[in-house]
Design a protein around this motif. Structure first.
Motif, PDB file in Angstrom:
ATOM      1  N   VAL A 175       6.251 -15.014  -3.315  1.00  0.00           N
ATOM      2  CA  VAL A 175       5.104 -15.267  -2.432  1.00  0.00           C
ATOM      3  C   VAL A 175       3.901 -15.795  -3.197  1.00  0.00           C
ATOM      4  N   PHE A 176       3.613 -15.203  -4.351  1.00  0.00           N
ATOM      5  CA  PHE A 176       2.360 -15.522  -5.062  1.00  0.00           C
ATOM      6  C   PHE A 176       2.577 -16.150  -6.445  1.00  0.00           C
ATOM      7  N   ASN A 177       3.833 -16.200  -6.904  1.00  0.00           N
ATOM      8  CA  ASN A 177       4.123 -16.562  -8.300  1.00  0.00           C
ATOM      9  C   ASN A 177       3.352 -15.661  -9.263  1.00  0.00           C
ATOM     10  N   ASP A 178       3.279 -14.380  -8.890  1.00  0.00           N
ATOM     11  CA  ASP A 178       2.587 -13.389  -9.720  1.00  0.00           C
ATOM     12  C   ASP A 178       3.240 -12.022  -9.486  1.00  0.00           C
ATOM     13  N   PRO A 179       3.972 -11.501 -10.482  1.00  0.00           N
ATOM     14  CA  PRO A 179       4.690 -10.234 -10.288  1.00  0.00           C
ATOM     15  C   PRO A 179       3.782  -9.023 -10.113  1.00  0.00           C
ATOM     16  N   ASN A 180       2.494  -9.208 -10.363  1.00  0.00           N
ATOM     17  CA  ASN A 180       1.569  -8.068 -10.272  1.00  0.00           C
ATOM     18  C   ASN A 180       0.880  -7.957  -8.915  1.00  0.00           C
ATOM     19  N   LYS A 181       1.113  -8.913  -8.034  1.00  0.00           N
ATOM     20  CA  LYS A 181       0.460  -8.862  -6.725  1.00  0.00           C
ATOM     21  C   LYS A 181       1.296  -8.040  -5.762  1.00  0.00           C
ATOM     22  N   VAL A 182       1.465  -6.786  -6.125  1.00  0.00           N
ATOM     23  CA  VAL A 182       2.271  -5.868  -5.323  1.00  0.00           C
ATOM     24  C   VAL A 182       1.718  -4.456  -5.519  1.00  0.00           C
ATOM     25  N   GLU A 183       1.749  -3.672  -4.463  1.00  0.00           N
ATOM     26  CA  GLU A 183       1.242  -2.289  -4.509  1.00  0.00           C
ATOM     27  C   GLU A 183       2.379  -1.353  -4.109  1.00  0.00           C
ATOM     28  N   PHE A 184       2.721  -0.437  -5.000  1.00  0.00           N
ATOM     29  CA  PHE A 184       3.814   0.504  -4.736  1.00  0.00           C
ATOM     30  C   PHE A 184       3.238   1.851  -4.305  1.00  0.00           C
ATOM     31  N   THR A 185       3.829   2.423  -3.267  1.00  0.00           N
ATOM     32  CA  THR A 185       3.401   3.723  -2.775  1.00  0.00           C
ATOM     33  C   THR A 185       4.631   4.594  -2.535  1.00  0.00           C
ATOM     34  N   SER A 186       4.604   5.795  -3.101  1.00  0.00           N
ATOM     35  CA  SER A 186       5.726   6.714  -2.912  1.00  0.00           C
ATOM     36  C   SER A 186       5.700   7.304  -1.507  1.00  0.00           C
ATOM     37  N   SER A 187       6.881   7.377  -0.909  1.00  0.00           N
ATOM     38  CA  SER A 187       6.995   7.952   0.430  1.00  0.00           C
ATOM     39  C   SER A 187       8.261   8.796   0.487  1.00  0.00           C
ATOM     40  N   SER A 188       8.194   9.920   1.189  1.00  0.00           N
ATOM     41  CA  SER A 188       9.357  10.811   1.276  1.00  0.00           C
ATOM     42  C   SER A 188      10.415  10.213   2.199  1.00  0.00           C
ATOM     43  N   PRO A 189      11.666  10.669   2.093  1.00  0.00           N
ATOM     44  CA  PRO A 189      12.696  10.189   3.011  1.00  0.00           C
ATOM     45  C   PRO A 189      12.337  10.423   4.479  1.00  0.00           C
ATOM     46  N   GLN A 190      11.558  11.449   4.757  1.00  0.00           N
ATOM     47  CA  GLN A 190      11.200  11.751   6.141  1.00  0.00           C
ATOM     48  C   GLN A 190      10.124  10.806   6.666  1.00  0.00           C
ATOM     49  N   GLN A 191       9.244  10.351   5.782  1.00  0.00           N
ATOM     50  CA  GLN A 191       8.077   9.583   6.211  1.00  0.00           C
ATOM     51  C   GLN A 191       8.240   8.073   6.063  1.00  0.00           C
ATOM     52  N   ARG A 192       9.211   7.641   5.257  1.00  0.00           N
ATOM     53  CA  ARG A 192       9.222   6.237   4.859  1.00  0.00           C
ATOM     54  C   ARG A 192       9.471   5.271   6.024  1.00  0.00           C
ATOM     55  N   LEU A 193      10.452   5.549   6.881  1.00  0.00           N
ATOM     56  CA  LEU A 193      10.736   4.632   7.980  1.00  0.00           C
ATOM     57  C   LEU A 193       9.625   4.641   9.034  1.00  0.00           C
ATOM     58  N   PRO A 194       9.108   5.821   9.452  1.00  0.00           N
ATOM     59  CA  PRO A 194       7.949   5.791  10.363  1.00  0.00           C
ATOM     60  C   PRO A 194       6.756   5.048   9.769  1.00  0.00           C
ATOM     61  N   ALA A 195       6.542   5.200   8.464  1.00  0.00           N
ATOM     62  CA  ALA A 195       5.417   4.516   7.825  1.00  0.00           C
ATOM     63  C   ALA A 195       5.621   3.005   7.841  1.00  0.00           C
ATOM     64  N   LEU A 196       6.862   2.559   7.612  1.00  0.00           N
ATOM     65  CA  LEU A 196       7.153   1.124   7.685  1.00  0.00           C
ATOM     66  C   LEU A 196       6.912   0.613   9.099  1.00  0.00           C
ATOM     67  N   GLN A 197       7.393   1.370  10.080  1.00  0.00           N
ATOM     68  CA  GLN A 197       7.220   0.951  11.474  1.00  0.00           C
ATOM     69  C   GLN A 197       5.747   0.898  11.853  1.00  0.00           C
ATOM     70  N   ALA A 198       4.948   1.789  11.278  1.00  0.00           N
ATOM     71  CA  ALA A 198       3.515   1.842  11.581  1.00  0.00           C
ATOM     72  C   ALA A 198       2.720   0.765  10.842  1.00  0.00           C
ATOM     73  N   GLY A 199       3.386   0.000   9.966  1.00  0.00           N
ATOM     74  CA  GLY A 199       2.692  -1.072   9.261  1.00  0.00           C
ATOM     75  C   GLY A 199       2.053  -0.665   7.953  1.00  0.00           C
ATOM     76  N   GLU A 200       2.362   0.547   7.467  1.00  0.00           N
ATOM     77  CA  GLU A 200       1.787   0.968   6.185  1.00  0.00           C
ATOM     78  C   GLU A 200       2.401   0.215   5.010  1.00  0.00           C
ATOM     79  N   PHE A 201       3.623  -0.257   5.193  1.00  0.00           N
ATOM     80  CA  PHE A 201       4.301  -1.047   4.166  1.00  0.00           C
ATOM     81  C   PHE A 201       4.761  -2.366   4.774  1.00  0.00           C
TER      82      PHE A 201
END
Length: 345
Positions: free
Chosen positions: A77-103
């Protein structure tokens, strides 16, 4: 006679072709996820917390197998490997968080299932890691196979496919077990060491990592059976085809590079290749990248910044790392594995 009917058949066909082409290009460029990413200036990636796959190092910088695919996506997307933000999410929260637009994407070892696709509304990219559910036990139990665990207490993590798989296994074998559902990752391991449970069940890759973290790892063993197929994939929200295809071809670029023998170290030498397939792949021939609306050199940029699939595997979870996985099913299809890329043409 109207102007419309004044057009010759050939001119009308040409006009339709131009209109269709314009519509295609418009569709190809559209995509709410990519638009949001470009406005934000970085990609938001949900990850887990298993060393080798995804974990911050001593400097707080995220490292790991899945993390590197997040960086590859940032290169696309950016030709820059650092233009990314990683956030830890539990197995219980990860899919709802994706659906909610957090990722914008989950690279957290999500298993592709039909329920998650049709009922929960997610789409999935190529398989990044072929896994299977295993069982971790204390050797003092004296068991050598899962069926020996009749009557055992088994720890499972909530919100994972592991809960259903272990229930299916004991139902089919006619054996009894008591599930202990544990949400917290640290409590999950502590439950085994303290004797609260007789065994843990989870993806075998995850169990291998957890075993290495125990105070006395040699006292424990991952039983040889695999209770399920666990294809671990990138997950995105359904309904944004453009974003999904960017994810797909980013992953495929790493696989195709390994198949060509192109590495982070030799990719510049391959720019001189006269092979038309390699010229298209690396963007020396720019027609392919321009046609799909990406930087013609996106594959070159990915390999230069992150490496090919095999390099990513070996660097993070390969035999010379603490995790020490063999390639197995995750070897290229040309070498007996299941890792495969469609053609770049």
């Amino acid at each position: 006679m109207s102007f419309h009917f004044g057009l010759s058949q050939g001119l009308r066909a040409a006009a339709v072709a131009v209109a269709v082409s314009g519509a295609f290009l418009s569709t190809a460029k559209a995509g709410p996820t990519l638009d949001a990413i470009q406005q934000r200036g970085l990609i938001k990636v949900g990850v887990g917390t298993s060393p080798g796959f995804f974990a911050p190092d001593s400097n707080g910088k995220w490292q790991g197998f899945f993390v590197d695919f997040g960086r590859a996506l940032a290169v696309t997307v950016f030709n820059d490997p650092n233009k990314v933000e990683f956030t830890s999410s539990s197995p219980q929260q990860r899919l709802p968080a994706l659906q909610a637009g957090e990722f914008d994407i989950l690279l957290s070892g999500v298993t592709q299932t039909i329920t998650r696709a049709f009922k929960l509304g997610f789409h999935f990219g190529p398989v990044l890691f072929y896994d299977g559910q295993g069982i971790l036990v204390n050797k003092s139990l004296g068991v050598s196979k899962a069926a020996d665990l009749d009557g055992a207490t088994i720890g499972v993590q909530s919100g994972t496919t592991g809960e259903l798989n272990i229930a299916d296994f004991f139902r089919k074998t006619g054996k009894k077990y008591t599930p202990v559902v544990i949400e917290d990752s640290k409590e999950f391991v502590a439950a085994l060491e303290s004797g609260r449970v007789d065994a843990l069940t989870q993806d075998s890759s995850d169990l291998a990592i957890r075993r290495s973290q125990l105070a006395k790892p040699d006292d424990y063993i991952v039983l040889p059976e695999r209770l399920s197929k666990e294809p671990l994939v990138p997950a995105v929200r359904a309904g944004d085809d453009r974003w999904l295809e960017i994810v797909n071809w980013t992953v495929y670029a790493t696989i195709q590079a390994e198949e060509f023998g192109i590495t982070q170290a030799n990719v510049d030498e391959f720019l001189k290749s006269e092979d038309p397939a390699i010229k298209r792949f690396l963007g020396v021939d720019t027609s392919l990248g321009e046609a799909i609306g990406l930087d013609p050199k996106f594959a070159y940029n990915i390999i230069k910044a992150v490496g090919n699939y095999g390099e990513i595997f070996d660097r993070n979870i390969g035999p010379k790392t603490p995790v020490a996985f063999e390639r197995g099913y995750n070897q290229l299809w040309t070498k007996g594995g299941l890792i495969y890329s469609p053609p770049f043409r």
